[in-house]
Scaffold this active site. Sequence first.
Site, PDB file in Angstrom:
ATOM      1  N   GLY A  36       0.785  -1.224   0.000  1.00 12.73           N
ATOM      2  CA  GLY A  36       0.000   0.000   0.000  1.00 12.73           C
ATOM      3  C   GLY A  36       0.817   1.273   0.000  1.00 12.73           C
ATOM      4  O   GLY A  36       0.298   2.345  -0.331  1.00 12.73           O
ATOM      5  N   LYS A  57       9.451   1.894   0.957  1.00 15.60           N
ATOM      6  CA  LYS A  57       8.430   2.221   1.948  1.00 15.60           C
ATOM      7  C   LYS A  57       8.249   3.729   1.903  1.00 15.60           C
ATOM      8  O   LYS A  57       9.217   4.480   2.025  1.00 15.60           O
ATOM      9  CB  LYS A  57       8.889   1.773   3.338  1.00 15.60           C
ATOM     10  CG  LYS A  57       7.797   1.759   4.401  1.00 15.60           C
ATOM     11  CD  LYS A  57       8.327   1.096   5.669  1.00 15.60           C
ATOM     12  CE  LYS A  57       7.246   0.978   6.736  1.00 15.60           C
ATOM     13  NZ  LYS A  57       7.776   0.299   7.949  1.00 15.60           N
ATOM     14  N   ASP A 108       1.298 -11.457   6.647  1.00 18.40           N
ATOM     15  CA  ASP A 108       1.838 -10.639   5.549  1.00 18.40           C
ATOM     16  C   ASP A 108       3.184 -10.013   5.925  1.00 18.40           C
ATOM     17  O   ASP A 108       3.818  -9.382   5.081  1.00 18.40           O
ATOM     18  CB  ASP A 108       0.849  -9.550   5.138  1.00 18.40           C
ATOM     19  CG  ASP A 108       0.423  -8.669   6.297  1.00 18.40           C
ATOM     20  OD1 ASP A 108      -0.174  -9.193   7.243  1.00 18.40           O
ATOM     21  OD2 ASP A 108       0.692  -7.459   6.259  1.00 18.40           O
TER      22      ASP A 108
END
Length: 465
Positions: free
Chosen positions: A95, A116, A263
Amino acid sequence: MRAEPQPAEYTPDTKITEIAGFLADPVEAARFPRHELRFRNRRWDTAVGLADLSDEQWVRHFGAFEALPNNLPQPLALRYHGHQFRNYNPEIGDGRGFLFAQMRDGAGRLLDCGTKGSGTTPYSRTADGRLTLKGAVREILATEMLEALGVYTSKTFSVVETGEELWRDDEPSPTRSAVMVRLSHGHIRIGSFQRLMVMEEHTALKKLVDYCLDAFPGPPPPEDAPGRDEPAVILLHQVTERLADLAASYMVAGFVHGVLNTDNMNISGESFDYGPWRWLPAWQPSFTAAYFDQTGLYAFGRQPEAIRWNLHQFAIALRPLAESKPLIAALERFGPLYGEAMMRRFCWRLGVAQQGPERDAALVEAAEVTMREAKIGPDAFFYRHREGRAAEGRLAETLEGYKPLTGDHAYWSDGIEQSMLIDEVETLWSAIDERDDWQPLHDKVTAIRRMGNALGEAPKAQGHA
Protein backbone atom coordinates in the site's frame (compact mmCIF):
# COMPACT_ATOMS: atom_id res chain seq x y z
CA MET A 1 34.96 -10.98 13.90
CA ARG A 2 31.88 -10.56 11.74
CA ALA A 3 32.45 -11.14 8.03
CA GLU A 4 31.81 -8.08 5.89
CA PRO A 5 29.53 -8.42 2.84
CA GLN A 6 31.48 -9.55 -0.21
CA PRO A 7 32.09 -6.81 -2.81
CA ALA A 8 30.36 -7.44 -6.12
CA GLU A 9 29.86 -5.99 -9.55
CA TYR A 10 26.39 -4.69 -10.30
CA THR A 11 24.51 -7.78 -11.53
CA PRO A 12 20.83 -7.15 -12.26
CA ASP A 13 18.58 -10.21 -12.29
CA THR A 14 14.87 -9.48 -12.63
CA LYS A 15 13.72 -12.99 -11.76
CA ILE A 16 10.46 -11.66 -10.34
CA THR A 17 9.21 -11.06 -13.91
CA GLU A 18 8.70 -14.86 -14.20
CA ILE A 19 5.76 -14.61 -11.78
CA ALA A 20 4.84 -10.91 -11.85
CA GLY A 21 1.74 -11.58 -13.94
CA PHE A 22 -0.07 -13.11 -10.96
CA LEU A 23 1.94 -11.60 -8.11
CA ALA A 24 2.18 -7.85 -8.78
CA ASP A 25 0.87 -4.70 -10.45
CA PRO A 26 3.01 -2.10 -12.26
CA VAL A 27 2.85 1.25 -10.42
CA GLU A 28 4.39 4.72 -10.57
CA ALA A 29 6.42 6.35 -7.81
CA ALA A 30 5.15 9.53 -6.18
CA ARG A 31 6.73 12.83 -7.17
CA PHE A 32 8.16 14.56 -4.15
CA PRO A 33 8.87 18.30 -3.72
CA ARG A 34 12.37 17.68 -2.36
CA HIS A 35 15.04 14.97 -2.28
CA GLU A 36 17.65 15.16 0.46
CA LEU A 37 19.83 12.12 1.08
CA ARG A 38 19.84 11.32 4.79
CA PHE A 39 21.21 7.77 4.96
CA ARG A 40 23.13 5.59 2.55
CA ASN A 41 24.23 2.12 3.59
CA ARG A 42 27.91 2.12 2.69
CA ARG A 43 28.28 -1.38 4.13
CA TRP A 44 25.84 -2.89 1.64
CA ASP A 45 26.03 -0.69 -1.47
CA THR A 46 29.38 -2.37 -2.20
CA ALA A 47 27.78 -5.82 -1.89
CA VAL A 48 25.44 -5.16 -4.82
CA GLY A 49 27.85 -3.18 -6.98
CA LEU A 50 26.38 0.29 -6.41
CA ALA A 51 29.17 1.87 -4.37
CA ASP A 52 30.37 3.94 -7.34
CA LEU A 53 27.12 5.87 -7.65
CA SER A 54 27.52 9.51 -6.71
CA ASP A 55 25.07 10.84 -4.12
CA GLU A 56 23.30 12.69 -6.94
CA GLN A 57 22.90 9.47 -8.92
CA TRP A 58 21.85 7.65 -5.77
CA VAL A 59 19.03 10.11 -5.15
CA ARG A 60 17.86 9.86 -8.77
CA HIS A 61 17.47 6.09 -8.34
CA PHE A 62 16.38 5.83 -4.70
CA GLY A 63 14.49 9.10 -4.27
CA ALA A 64 13.01 9.83 -7.70
CA PHE A 65 13.11 6.14 -8.71
CA GLU A 66 14.70 6.38 -12.09
CA ALA A 67 15.13 2.75 -13.15
CA LEU A 68 18.53 1.15 -12.55
CA PRO A 69 20.32 -0.05 -15.72
CA ASN A 70 18.91 -3.30 -17.16
CA ASN A 71 16.60 -3.68 -14.19
CA LEU A 72 12.84 -3.48 -13.72
CA PRO A 73 11.52 -0.86 -16.14
CA GLN A 74 8.63 -0.05 -13.78
CA PRO A 75 8.11 -0.67 -10.06
CA LEU A 76 5.85 -3.55 -8.98
CA ALA A 77 3.39 -3.44 -6.08
CA LEU A 78 3.01 -6.98 -4.74
CA ARG A 79 -0.38 -8.58 -4.15
CA TYR A 80 -1.07 -10.59 -1.01
CA HIS A 81 -3.62 -11.34 1.68
CA GLY A 82 -2.89 -11.99 5.33
CA HIS A 83 -4.00 -12.74 8.84
CA GLN A 84 -3.72 -9.49 10.77
CA PHE A 85 -3.97 -10.18 14.50
CA ARG A 86 -5.47 -13.51 13.38
CA ASN A 87 -8.28 -11.91 11.37
CA TYR A 88 -8.10 -12.76 7.69
CA ASN A 89 -7.88 -9.69 5.47
CA PRO A 90 -8.08 -10.01 1.66
CA GLU A 91 -7.91 -6.23 1.18
CA ILE A 92 -4.17 -5.73 1.59
CA GLY A 93 -1.03 -5.66 -0.55
CA ASP A 94 1.82 -3.18 -1.02
CA GLY A 95 0.00 0.00 0.00
CA ARG A 96 2.95 2.38 0.34
CA GLY A 97 5.81 0.47 -1.23
CA PHE A 98 6.89 -1.47 -4.27
CA LEU A 99 9.61 -3.74 -5.60
CA PHE A 100 12.00 -1.44 -7.46
CA ALA A 101 14.93 -3.63 -8.51
CA GLN A 102 16.55 -7.05 -8.18
CA MET A 103 20.24 -7.93 -8.27
CA ARG A 104 22.77 -10.49 -7.09
CA ASP A 105 25.13 -9.81 -4.20
CA GLY A 106 28.73 -10.93 -3.82
CA ALA A 107 27.59 -14.30 -2.47
CA GLY A 108 25.32 -14.85 -5.47
CA ARG A 109 22.08 -14.33 -3.53
CA LEU A 110 19.12 -12.70 -5.22
CA LEU A 111 18.29 -9.44 -3.40
CA ASP A 112 15.38 -7.03 -3.77
CA CYS A 113 15.25 -3.29 -3.42
CA GLY A 114 11.86 -2.64 -1.89
CA THR A 115 10.47 0.73 -0.85
CA LYS A 116 8.43 2.22 1.95
CA GLY A 117 6.74 5.59 1.58
CA SER A 118 6.99 5.73 -2.23
CA GLY A 119 3.38 6.71 -2.90
CA THR A 120 -0.06 5.22 -3.39
CA THR A 121 -0.78 1.91 -5.10
CA PRO A 122 -3.97 -0.05 -5.87
CA TYR A 123 -3.72 -1.37 -2.30
CA SER A 124 -3.40 1.95 -0.44
CA ARG A 125 -7.12 2.13 0.38
CA THR A 126 -7.58 5.45 2.26
CA ALA A 127 -3.89 5.89 3.17
CA ASP A 128 -1.52 8.44 1.61
CA GLY A 129 1.26 5.98 0.74
CA ARG A 130 3.84 8.03 2.64
CA LEU A 131 6.37 7.35 5.40
CA THR A 132 7.33 9.69 8.20
CA LEU A 133 10.99 10.56 8.60
CA LYS A 134 10.80 9.31 12.18
CA GLY A 135 9.56 5.95 10.90
CA ALA A 136 12.55 5.76 8.57
CA VAL A 137 14.98 6.64 11.36
CA ARG A 138 13.43 3.95 13.56
CA GLU A 139 13.91 1.38 10.81
CA ILE A 140 17.58 2.33 10.44
CA LEU A 141 18.06 1.71 14.16
CA ALA A 142 16.09 -1.54 14.19
CA THR A 143 17.86 -3.12 11.22
CA GLU A 144 21.34 -2.05 12.30
CA MET A 145 20.86 -3.38 15.84
CA LEU A 146 19.33 -6.64 14.65
CA GLU A 147 22.07 -7.22 12.11
CA ALA A 148 24.70 -6.67 14.82
CA LEU A 149 22.91 -9.16 17.10
CA GLY A 150 22.91 -11.85 14.44
CA VAL A 151 19.25 -11.65 13.43
CA TYR A 152 18.63 -12.39 9.76
CA THR A 153 17.17 -9.04 8.74
CA SER A 154 16.52 -6.75 5.84
CA LYS A 155 18.97 -3.85 5.58
CA THR A 156 17.97 -0.19 5.53
CA PHE A 157 19.64 0.72 2.26
CA SER A 158 18.63 4.34 1.74
CA VAL A 159 16.60 7.13 3.33
CA VAL A 160 15.75 10.29 1.40
CA GLU A 161 13.81 13.13 3.02
CA THR A 162 11.05 14.28 0.68
CA GLY A 163 9.84 17.66 1.93
CA GLU A 164 6.18 16.95 2.66
CA GLU A 165 4.20 17.49 5.85
CA LEU A 166 2.38 14.41 7.11
CA TRP A 167 -0.35 14.05 9.69
CA ARG A 168 -0.33 10.96 11.88
CA ASP A 169 -2.28 9.93 14.98
CA ASP A 170 0.77 8.35 16.65
CA GLU A 171 3.26 11.24 16.10
CA PRO A 172 3.18 14.98 16.83
CA SER A 173 1.95 16.44 13.54
CA PRO A 174 2.65 17.80 11.05
CA THR A 175 5.77 15.67 10.81
CA ARG A 176 8.48 15.29 8.18
CA SER A 177 8.32 12.80 5.32
CA ALA A 178 10.79 10.37 3.78
CA VAL A 179 11.07 7.53 1.32
CA MET A 180 13.07 4.49 2.35
CA VAL A 181 14.60 1.62 0.40
CA ARG A 182 15.30 -1.69 2.09
CA LEU A 183 17.64 -4.33 0.72
CA SER A 184 16.00 -7.67 1.33
CA HIS A 185 16.39 -11.32 0.40
CA GLY A 186 13.04 -11.37 -1.36
CA HIS A 187 9.63 -10.01 -0.48
CA ILE A 188 7.56 -13.18 -0.87
CA ARG A 189 5.27 -13.43 2.14
CA ILE A 190 3.15 -16.20 3.61
CA GLY A 191 0.30 -13.89 2.63
CA SER A 192 1.33 -14.18 -1.03
CA PHE A 193 0.55 -17.92 -0.87
CA GLN A 194 -2.64 -17.35 1.11
CA ARG A 195 -4.01 -15.08 -1.60
CA LEU A 196 -3.44 -17.65 -4.35
CA MET A 197 -4.98 -20.44 -2.26
CA VAL A 198 -8.11 -18.40 -1.44
CA MET A 199 -8.51 -17.39 -5.09
CA GLU A 200 -8.02 -21.03 -6.15
CA GLU A 201 -5.17 -20.10 -8.47
CA HIS A 202 -3.47 -23.46 -8.02
CA THR A 203 -1.28 -23.29 -11.13
CA ALA A 204 0.09 -19.95 -9.97
CA LEU A 205 0.53 -21.36 -6.47
CA LYS A 206 2.72 -24.16 -7.85
CA LYS A 207 4.76 -21.64 -9.87
CA LEU A 208 5.30 -19.55 -6.74
CA VAL A 209 6.58 -22.62 -4.86
CA ASP A 210 9.01 -23.35 -7.70
CA TYR A 211 10.16 -19.74 -7.76
CA CYS A 212 10.90 -19.76 -4.02
CA LEU A 213 12.81 -23.04 -4.18
CA ASP A 214 15.00 -21.60 -6.91
CA ALA A 215 15.38 -18.06 -5.52
CA PHE A 216 15.93 -19.08 -1.88
CA PRO A 217 17.70 -22.45 -2.02
CA GLY A 218 17.95 -24.60 1.09
CA PRO A 219 18.71 -28.15 2.22
CA PRO A 220 16.45 -31.13 1.47
CA PRO A 221 14.08 -32.45 4.15
CA PRO A 222 15.29 -35.19 6.52
CA GLU A 223 15.75 -38.64 4.98
CA ASP A 224 12.73 -40.06 6.80
CA ALA A 225 10.38 -37.15 6.01
CA PRO A 226 7.20 -38.25 4.17
CA GLY A 227 6.75 -36.62 0.77
CA ARG A 228 10.32 -35.32 0.84
CA ASP A 229 10.50 -35.11 -2.98
CA GLU A 230 7.40 -32.94 -3.38
CA PRO A 231 8.20 -29.23 -4.02
CA ALA A 232 5.57 -27.86 -1.62
CA VAL A 233 6.78 -30.18 1.16
CA ILE A 234 10.42 -29.28 0.54
CA LEU A 235 9.57 -25.57 0.77
CA LEU A 236 7.62 -26.00 4.01
CA HIS A 237 10.56 -27.84 5.60
CA GLN A 238 12.92 -25.06 4.58
CA VAL A 239 10.63 -22.28 5.81
CA THR A 240 10.06 -24.14 9.09
CA GLU A 241 13.82 -24.24 9.69
CA ARG A 242 14.19 -20.56 8.85
CA LEU A 243 11.30 -19.32 10.97
CA ALA A 244 12.29 -21.43 13.97
CA ASP A 245 15.69 -19.77 13.82
CA LEU A 246 14.08 -16.34 13.37
CA ALA A 247 11.92 -16.86 16.47
CA ALA A 248 14.95 -17.84 18.54
CA SER A 249 16.96 -14.90 17.24
CA TYR A 250 14.26 -12.47 18.40
CA MET A 251 14.25 -13.99 21.88
CA VAL A 252 18.04 -13.97 22.28
CA ALA A 253 18.16 -10.38 21.01
CA GLY A 254 15.42 -9.32 23.43
CA PHE A 255 13.50 -7.91 20.47
CA VAL A 256 9.75 -7.44 20.16
CA HIS A 257 8.66 -7.08 16.53
CA GLY A 258 5.16 -5.96 17.41
CA VAL A 259 3.16 -7.02 14.34
CA LEU A 260 3.81 -10.66 13.44
CA ASN A 261 1.01 -10.96 10.88
CA THR A 262 1.26 -13.46 8.03
CA ASP A 263 1.84 -10.64 5.55
CA ASN A 264 4.95 -9.74 7.59
CA MET A 265 6.46 -13.25 7.35
CA ASN A 266 9.07 -13.58 4.61
CA ILE A 267 9.54 -17.02 3.00
CA SER A 268 13.31 -16.45 3.05
CA GLY A 269 13.20 -16.37 6.87
CA GLU A 270 14.41 -12.79 6.86
CA SER A 271 12.88 -10.34 9.31
CA PHE A 272 11.50 -7.18 7.70
CA ASP A 273 8.81 -4.50 7.73
CA TYR A 274 9.38 -2.94 11.14
CA GLY A 275 6.70 -0.87 12.82
CA PRO A 276 6.15 -0.42 16.59
CA TRP A 277 9.17 -2.51 17.66
CA ARG A 278 10.81 -2.37 21.08
CA TRP A 279 13.77 -3.91 22.90
CA LEU A 280 13.18 -5.35 26.35
CA PRO A 281 14.09 -3.04 29.24
CA ALA A 282 13.94 -6.13 31.49
CA TRP A 283 13.23 -9.84 30.98
CA GLN A 284 9.45 -9.76 30.91
CA PRO A 285 7.61 -12.28 28.69
CA SER A 286 4.41 -10.17 28.77
CA PHE A 287 6.14 -7.04 27.40
CA THR A 288 4.22 -5.75 24.37
CA ALA A 289 5.49 -3.34 21.72
CA ALA A 290 2.39 -2.12 19.87
CA TYR A 291 -0.04 0.13 21.74
CA PHE A 292 -2.87 -1.38 19.67
CA ASP A 293 -2.00 -4.98 20.70
CA GLN A 294 -4.38 -4.82 23.62
CA THR A 295 -4.51 -8.60 24.20
CA GLY A 296 -0.73 -9.05 24.10
CA LEU A 297 -1.00 -11.44 21.14
CA TYR A 298 2.50 -10.50 19.97
CA ALA A 299 4.08 -9.96 23.38
CA PHE A 300 7.75 -10.85 23.72
CA GLY A 301 7.22 -14.30 25.22
CA ARG A 302 4.47 -15.20 22.73
CA GLN A 303 6.53 -14.53 19.60
CA PRO A 304 7.63 -18.15 18.99
CA GLU A 305 4.02 -19.32 19.22
CA ALA A 306 2.89 -16.49 16.92
CA ILE A 307 5.47 -17.43 14.30
CA ARG A 308 4.51 -21.11 14.56
CA TRP A 309 0.83 -20.16 14.09
CA ASN A 310 1.78 -18.25 10.95
CA LEU A 311 3.68 -21.30 9.73
CA HIS A 312 0.49 -23.36 10.12
CA GLN A 313 -1.31 -20.86 7.88
CA PHE A 314 1.45 -21.36 5.31
CA ALA A 315 0.89 -25.12 5.43
CA ILE A 316 -2.84 -24.59 4.91
CA ALA A 317 -2.08 -22.43 1.87
CA LEU A 318 0.05 -25.27 0.44
CA ARG A 319 -2.68 -27.86 0.96
CA PRO A 320 -3.86 -27.75 -2.71
CA LEU A 321 -0.39 -28.99 -3.69
CA ALA A 322 0.31 -31.67 -1.05
CA GLU A 323 -1.37 -34.10 1.32
CA SER A 324 -1.79 -33.24 4.99
CA LYS A 325 0.55 -35.90 6.44
CA PRO A 326 3.84 -34.63 4.96
CA LEU A 327 2.89 -31.03 5.70
CA ILE A 328 2.11 -31.86 9.33
CA ALA A 329 5.42 -33.72 9.61
CA ALA A 330 7.24 -30.58 8.49
CA LEU A 331 5.35 -28.40 10.99
CA GLU A 332 6.16 -30.76 13.85
CA ARG A 333 9.84 -29.95 13.43
CA PHE A 334 9.32 -26.36 14.56
CA GLY A 335 9.50 -27.01 18.33
CA PRO A 336 12.73 -29.04 18.32
CA LEU A 337 14.33 -26.71 15.77
CA TYR A 338 13.40 -23.68 17.87
CA GLY A 339 14.92 -25.26 20.98
CA GLU A 340 18.15 -26.04 19.13
CA ALA A 341 18.31 -22.51 17.73
CA MET A 342 17.74 -20.97 21.17
CA MET A 343 20.66 -22.87 22.66
CA ARG A 344 22.90 -22.27 19.65
CA ARG A 345 22.26 -18.54 19.53
CA PHE A 346 22.23 -18.09 23.30
CA CYS A 347 25.67 -19.62 23.73
CA TRP A 348 26.97 -17.58 20.78
CA ARG A 349 25.82 -14.30 22.28
CA LEU A 350 27.15 -15.26 25.70
CA GLY A 351 30.48 -16.09 24.06
CA VAL A 352 30.74 -19.71 25.26
CA ALA A 353 31.02 -23.01 23.40
CA GLN A 354 27.98 -25.30 23.57
CA GLN A 355 28.19 -28.23 25.97
CA GLY A 356 25.27 -30.34 24.77
CA PRO A 357 21.45 -30.02 24.82
CA GLU A 358 20.88 -30.82 28.49
CA ARG A 359 23.52 -28.44 29.83
CA ASP A 360 22.70 -25.70 27.32
CA ALA A 361 18.98 -25.84 28.16
CA ALA A 362 19.86 -25.51 31.86
CA LEU A 363 22.04 -22.49 31.03
CA VAL A 364 19.21 -20.73 29.20
CA GLU A 365 16.87 -21.39 32.13
CA ALA A 366 19.40 -20.14 34.70
CA ALA A 367 19.97 -17.00 32.63
CA GLU A 368 16.25 -16.25 32.46
CA VAL A 369 15.98 -16.61 36.24
CA THR A 370 18.97 -14.29 36.68
CA MET A 371 17.45 -11.64 34.41
CA ARG A 372 14.10 -11.78 36.19
CA GLU A 373 15.64 -11.56 39.65
CA ALA A 374 18.04 -8.76 38.67
CA LYS A 375 15.32 -6.99 36.64
CA ILE A 376 17.63 -6.53 33.64
CA GLY A 377 17.22 -7.17 29.95
CA PRO A 378 19.27 -9.36 27.60
CA ASP A 379 21.62 -6.53 26.54
CA ALA A 380 22.83 -5.93 30.09
CA PHE A 381 22.88 -9.65 30.92
CA PHE A 382 24.99 -10.75 27.95
CA TYR A 383 27.42 -7.88 28.37
CA ARG A 384 27.78 -8.37 32.12
CA HIS A 385 28.33 -12.14 31.89
CA ARG A 386 30.15 -12.43 28.56
CA GLU A 387 32.31 -15.58 28.53
CA GLY A 388 30.93 -16.50 31.95
CA ARG A 389 32.46 -13.64 33.89
CA ALA A 390 30.91 -12.10 37.02
CA ALA A 391 28.42 -14.95 37.40
CA GLU A 392 27.11 -15.81 40.86
CA GLY A 393 24.93 -18.45 42.48
CA ARG A 394 22.94 -20.72 40.19
CA LEU A 395 24.26 -19.03 37.05
CA ALA A 396 27.88 -19.57 38.12
CA GLU A 397 27.17 -23.22 38.91
CA THR A 398 25.52 -23.75 35.54
CA LEU A 399 28.37 -22.07 33.67
CA GLU A 400 31.04 -24.23 35.31
CA GLY A 401 33.03 -26.01 32.60
CA TYR A 402 31.88 -23.74 29.76
CA LYS A 403 34.77 -22.46 27.66
CA PRO A 404 35.00 -19.14 25.76
CA LEU A 405 34.28 -19.39 22.06
CA THR A 406 37.54 -17.62 21.21
CA GLY A 407 40.48 -16.03 22.95
CA ASP A 408 39.34 -12.59 21.73
CA HIS A 409 38.02 -10.60 24.68
CA ALA A 410 37.54 -7.37 22.70
CA TYR A 411 33.77 -7.39 23.13
CA TRP A 412 33.89 -6.52 26.81
CA SER A 413 37.48 -5.39 27.38
CA ASP A 414 36.94 -2.49 24.96
CA GLY A 415 33.75 -1.55 26.76
CA ILE A 416 31.52 -2.38 23.81
CA GLU A 417 27.93 -2.45 24.99
CA GLN A 418 24.95 -1.16 23.09
CA SER A 419 21.23 -1.15 23.75
CA MET A 420 18.25 0.23 21.91
CA LEU A 421 15.70 1.18 24.54
CA ILE A 422 12.90 3.54 23.65
CA ASP A 423 14.27 6.51 25.61
CA GLU A 424 17.46 6.53 23.55
CA VAL A 425 15.49 6.18 20.32
CA GLU A 426 13.45 9.25 21.25
CA THR A 427 16.62 11.17 22.15
CA LEU A 428 18.19 10.39 18.77
CA TRP A 429 15.02 11.45 17.00
CA SER A 430 14.75 14.67 19.03
CA ALA A 431 18.22 15.74 17.86
CA ILE A 432 17.01 15.40 14.26
CA ASP A 433 13.55 16.82 14.80
CA GLU A 434 14.54 19.84 16.90
CA ARG A 435 18.03 20.72 15.61
CA ASP A 436 18.38 18.74 12.36
CA ASP A 437 21.40 17.15 14.02
CA TRP A 438 22.11 13.77 12.42
CA GLN A 439 25.47 13.17 14.08
CA PRO A 440 24.10 11.28 17.12
CA LEU A 441 22.34 8.86 14.76
CA HIS A 442 25.48 8.33 12.68
CA ASP A 443 27.52 7.83 15.86
CA LYS A 444 25.01 5.27 17.11
CA VAL A 445 25.14 3.31 13.85
CA THR A 446 28.95 3.29 14.03
CA ALA A 447 28.86 2.03 17.62
CA ILE A 448 26.32 -0.69 16.79
CA ARG A 449 28.42 -1.93 13.88
CA ARG A 450 31.49 -2.00 16.12
CA MET A 451 29.59 -4.17 18.58
CA GLY A 452 28.50 -6.47 15.76
CA ASN A 453 32.06 -6.86 14.58
CA ALA A 454 33.19 -7.75 18.09
CA LEU A 455 30.39 -10.29 18.54
CA GLY A 456 31.32 -12.04 15.31
CA GLU A 457 29.22 -14.05 12.89
CA ALA A 458 26.08 -15.59 14.35
CA PRO A 459 25.29 -19.27 13.75
CA LYS A 460 22.46 -19.68 11.26
CA ALA A 461 19.90 -22.36 10.52
CA GLN A 462 20.64 -24.75 7.67
CA GLY A 463 17.60 -23.51 5.81
CA HIS A 464 19.07 -20.07 5.18
CA ALA A 465 20.43 -19.44 1.71
